[in-house]
Design a protein around this motif. Structure first.
Motif, short mmCIF file in Angstrom:
data_model
loop_
_atom_site.label_atom_id
_atom_site.label_comp_id
_atom_site.label_asym_id
_atom_site.label_seq_id
_atom_site.Cartn_x
_atom_site.Cartn_y
_atom_site.Cartn_z
N UNK A 124 -7.49 -11.99 10.73
CA UNK A 124 -7.72 -11.12 11.92
C UNK A 124 -6.48 -10.72 12.64
N UNK A 125 -5.67 -11.89 12.83
CA UNK A 125 -4.60 -11.63 13.79
C UNK A 125 -3.45 -10.60 12.56
N UNK A 126 -3.39 -10.63 11.63
CA UNK A 126 -2.53 -9.93 10.66
C UNK A 126 -3.17 -8.32 10.61
N UNK A 127 -4.31 -8.33 10.56
CA UNK A 127 -4.97 -6.91 10.38
C UNK A 127 -4.80 -6.32 11.81
N UNK A 128 -4.99 -7.13 12.76
CA UNK A 128 -4.61 -6.33 14.37
C UNK A 128 -2.94 -6.04 14.42
N UNK A 129 -2.28 -6.71 14.04
CA UNK A 129 -0.96 -6.71 13.93
C UNK A 129 -0.53 -5.22 13.35
N UNK A 130 -0.94 -5.28 12.21
CA UNK A 130 -0.81 -4.03 11.36
C UNK A 130 -1.25 -2.56 11.84
N UNK A 131 -2.82 -2.66 12.68
CA UNK A 131 -2.98 -1.74 13.27
C UNK A 131 -2.22 -1.55 14.61
N UNK A 132 -1.71 -2.54 15.33
CA UNK A 132 -0.94 -2.10 16.41
C UNK A 132 0.38 -1.46 16.17
N UNK A 133 1.19 -1.93 14.89
CA UNK A 133 2.49 -1.54 14.72
C UNK A 133 2.27 -0.07 14.33
N UNK A 134 1.20 0.55 13.84
CA UNK A 134 0.97 1.87 13.38
C UNK A 134 0.65 2.81 14.43
N UNK A 135 0.40 2.20 15.75
CA UNK A 135 0.10 3.12 16.87
C UNK A 135 1.15 2.82 17.97
N UNK A 194 -11.46 -4.56 15.99
CA UNK A 194 -10.75 -5.78 16.63
C UNK A 194 -11.64 -6.17 17.65
N UNK A 195 -11.85 -7.33 18.08
CA UNK A 195 -12.66 -7.88 19.24
C UNK A 195 -11.70 -8.12 20.33
N UNK A 196 -11.90 -7.45 21.42
CA UNK A 196 -10.90 -7.51 22.51
C UNK A 196 -11.90 -8.08 23.76
N UNK A 197 -11.16 -9.23 24.32
CA UNK A 197 -11.71 -10.00 25.39
C UNK A 197 -11.14 -9.44 26.87
N UNK A 198 -12.11 -9.25 27.90
CA UNK A 198 -11.42 -8.87 29.01
C UNK A 198 -11.61 -10.40 29.80
N UNK A 199 -10.51 -10.94 30.03
CA UNK A 199 -10.35 -12.17 30.88
C UNK A 199 -10.09 -12.24 32.20
N UNK A 200 -11.04 -13.01 33.04
CA UNK A 200 -10.76 -13.32 34.33
C UNK A 200 -11.55 -14.19 35.04
N UNK A 201 -11.20 -14.66 36.12
CA UNK A 201 -11.95 -15.66 36.80
C UNK A 201 -13.08 -14.85 37.74
#
Length: 628
Positions: free
Chosen positions: A338-349, A30-37
């Protein structure tokens, strides 16, 4: 996979920490974004994760902290700011040098050049690259050792939309292949386009940790941008009509003459303004940023229209100024796959704690100490490519040879100069001959360029100070000084022969002792430049320390040796032969005797004393850095 727990920066001068108890995860694939001003703590978070800044907390890369990874560069690819390379170095030469530092085959440089689309620019200098090409080169440097994890600080800053699309595609391809990508950005729309998960920071604290779908729904909402000289009146009219018609409309008023209307359309706002005679200068559809706090409150669209009243605020959230004519509001939605893939990974952890822990009895996170940078795996090969990659060394050697030849011709014309000094082009008025000064300059550049253009430092400042890199620089500097010493004498002799005849180009009878003295002087000056520049982190400081040897140290040594003494060193060569009774091969005892004679001379004693002091100072600073 990245797991960050309790990242907290140290406070400075009583100010609150730039980062306060931040915990999040960035999953593989997954690609994770660290967002902030700007100023929210994004870069500080990356520096704490990489152990480049002191603080508290711990970060695991695939289950291990960075200081327990044998080869960190092969596990984590980093891009912090611009590419810190020498401006005169070519793109391909820079990557080949980093190949030697990372211990990967040199063919990897051509592979990453092809991957990032820089094959046609491989012979270009780093100083000639545009912003987009520099970002491509930075990504190539991060991908060079084939790391599993990428940490990128504002990688799309200053890029055109087309270059941003290319960059996001490269990061997506790395994630699809099983890698972990963590990037920082200040643009919510970029986070929604590029990432699968968005971690939002607000004033150094974790504001939200969301799936990109939830982020786009709660943070990015269509709105109508209005510019009118009667902003307050139009805001009241829109709010009154919304209450009358029981519609969910929110009006946000900026300072000045701008309004942002959420939950309405350009047609409705325009009709309201026309009916009441309000002059409108701008009316456009936009995708609005609701600010980091909106992620914690439910949107108005889920509360029902009956009980919602339009509100007017004086302090708006951060606006996104791209209009619908150039940016479709629907393009912020990420790919469904990509959303479905990340959701499956998240639900398994197991879930991750997103908000700051308020448990008063929980122990504080462990302290983060600055990790001492590792030396290159192959320092000698790295140093050779670093020295030969730019023309500075060759230009310096050419200048030394020309200057020495001119000085030798001038001294021969004036006369009254001994033959050894004539061949070395060393007048008594100069503290050091041109060859020694040139060797010292090349030695100073060996470390001076590292601190000025720190190619090995992820944070543009932490240059490796391990003994392996020092030994490589000393060896290369000694070899360069040796070649420079022989070329200088040979060129001076040849020029004197051409101008004045063979009588001034004769070899002195005691040439072995003179050769040892000459070689020792040039190599010693080169080493003094290396050590001084490594200690003071500057080429100028290295040259200053070198010139201080004949100007300051030699007079002090002469004064110490010329003072009254009870004991004298008369008969030293005879006693030296008695100590070394055995016959050395090739007459080695004679060269040892010559070296001893050189050391006991004032210049030799001063140079030996200076080298010893500089080496001890370098070792002391290195050990102090390891203790910290």
């Amino acid at each position: 996979m990245i797991q960050a727990f309790g990242l907290t920066s140290n406070t400075r001068r009583g100010l609150p920490p730039a980062l306060d108890d931040v915990s999040f995860e960035a999953r593989a694939g997954c690609v994770t974004a660290l967002l902030g001003a700007p100023g929210a703590g994004k870069t500080t978070a990356l520096r704490l994760m990489l152990e480049l800044q002191q603080g508290r907390g711990i970060t695991y890369f695939k289950g291990r902290p960075l200081h327990r990874i044998a080869h960190p560069s092969r596990e984590v690819g980093v891009l912090l700011g611009d590419v810190p390379g020498h401006p005169a170095r070519t793109v391909r030469g820079h990557l080949r040098m980093l190949c030697a530092a990372a211990g990967v085959p040199v063919r990897r440089a051509d592979e990453v050049l092809e991957a990032v689309g820089l094959v046609s620019l491989r012979d270009e200098r780093l100083s000639t690259l545009s912003r987009g090409m520099d970002r491509r080169l930075g990504l190539a440097c991060a991908l060079l050792p084939e790391p599993h994890t990428l940490l990128l600080d504002e990688p799309a800053h200053g890029l055109s939309p087309r270059e941003c699309q290319w960059l996001h595609g490269m990061l997506r391809a790395h994630a699809v292949n099983g890698g972990t990508v963590l990037l920082t950005t200040a643009d919510p729309k970029e986070a929604a386009r590029a990432a699968d998960r968005v971690v939002t920071l607000d004033s150094g604290r974790l504001a939200a940790d969301q799936d990109v779908t939830d982020f786009a729904r709660t943070r990015l909402r269509p709105r109508v941008a209005v510019r009118t000289p009667h902003a307050a009146r139009l805001a009241a009219l829109i709010a009154k009509e919304a209450r009358t018609e029981q519609r969910s409309v929110e009006v946000v008023q900026e300072e000045g003459n701008r309004l942002y209307v959420y939950g309405s359309t350009c047609a409705d706002v325009g009709e309201t303004a026309f009916r009441h005679g309000v002059l409108v200068h701008q009316l456009a559809d936009e995708v609005g940023d609701m600010g980091p706090g909106s992620a914690r409150r439910p949107p108005e669209t889920e509360q029902g229209a009956a009980g919602v009243a339009a509100t007017a605020q004086t302090q708006p959230p951060s606006p996104v100024t791209e209009t619908a004519e150039t940016d479709d509001p629907h393009d912020v939605e990420p790919p469904v796959g990509s959303i479905e893939k990340e959701r499956r990974v998240r639900e398994s952890a197991p879930p991750v704690k997103a908000l700051r822990s308020t448990d008063p009895v929980s122990p504080p996170p462990p302290p983060i100490s600055v990790r001492s940078a590792r030396s290159p795996l192959r320092p000698l090969r790295y140093e050779l490519r670093r020295a030969a990659g730019v023309s500075t060394g060759f230009l310096t050697a050419a200048a030394v040879l020309v200057t020495s030849a001119l000085i030798a011709v001038f001294l021969a014309r004036v006369g009254h100069t001994p033959q050894p000094r004539l061949l070395a082009a060393w007048p008594r008025e100069l503290p050091l001959p041109p060859a020694a000064l040139g060797a010292g300059l090349l030695g100073s550049l060996a470390f001076g360029d590292e601190f000025r253009h720190p190619a090995l430092a992820a944070d543009r400042g932490t240059v490796p100070r391990r003994l392996g890199l020092l030994a490589a620089k000393l060896v290369v500097t000694a070899a360069t000084a040796l070649v420079l010493a022989f070329l200088t004498v040979g060129c001076d002799a040849e020029v004197l022969y051409l101008v004045y005849g063979p009588e001034l180009a004769e070899v002195p009878a005691d040439w072995p002792a003179l050769s040892v003295s000459w070689i020792g002087l040039v190599i010693g000056c080169g080493w003094a430049g290396v050590l001084a520049a490594g200690i003071f982190r500057s080429t100028t400081a290295g040259l200053a320390a070198l010139v201080a040897v004949p100007v300051v140290v030699v007079p002090l040594v002469q004064k110490a040796l010329g003072g009254p003494s009870v004991r004298a060193a008369a008969g030293f060569p005879v006693r030296l032969r008695q100590v070394f009774l055995m016959q050395w091969p090739f007459g080695g005892e004679r060269y040892l005797e010559v070296a001893a004679r050189v050391i006991v001379q004032p210049v030799g004693s001063a140079l030996t004393l200076s080298l010893t002091a500089l080496l001890c100072a370098y070792l002391l600073t290195t050990l102090r850095g390891r203790v910290r």
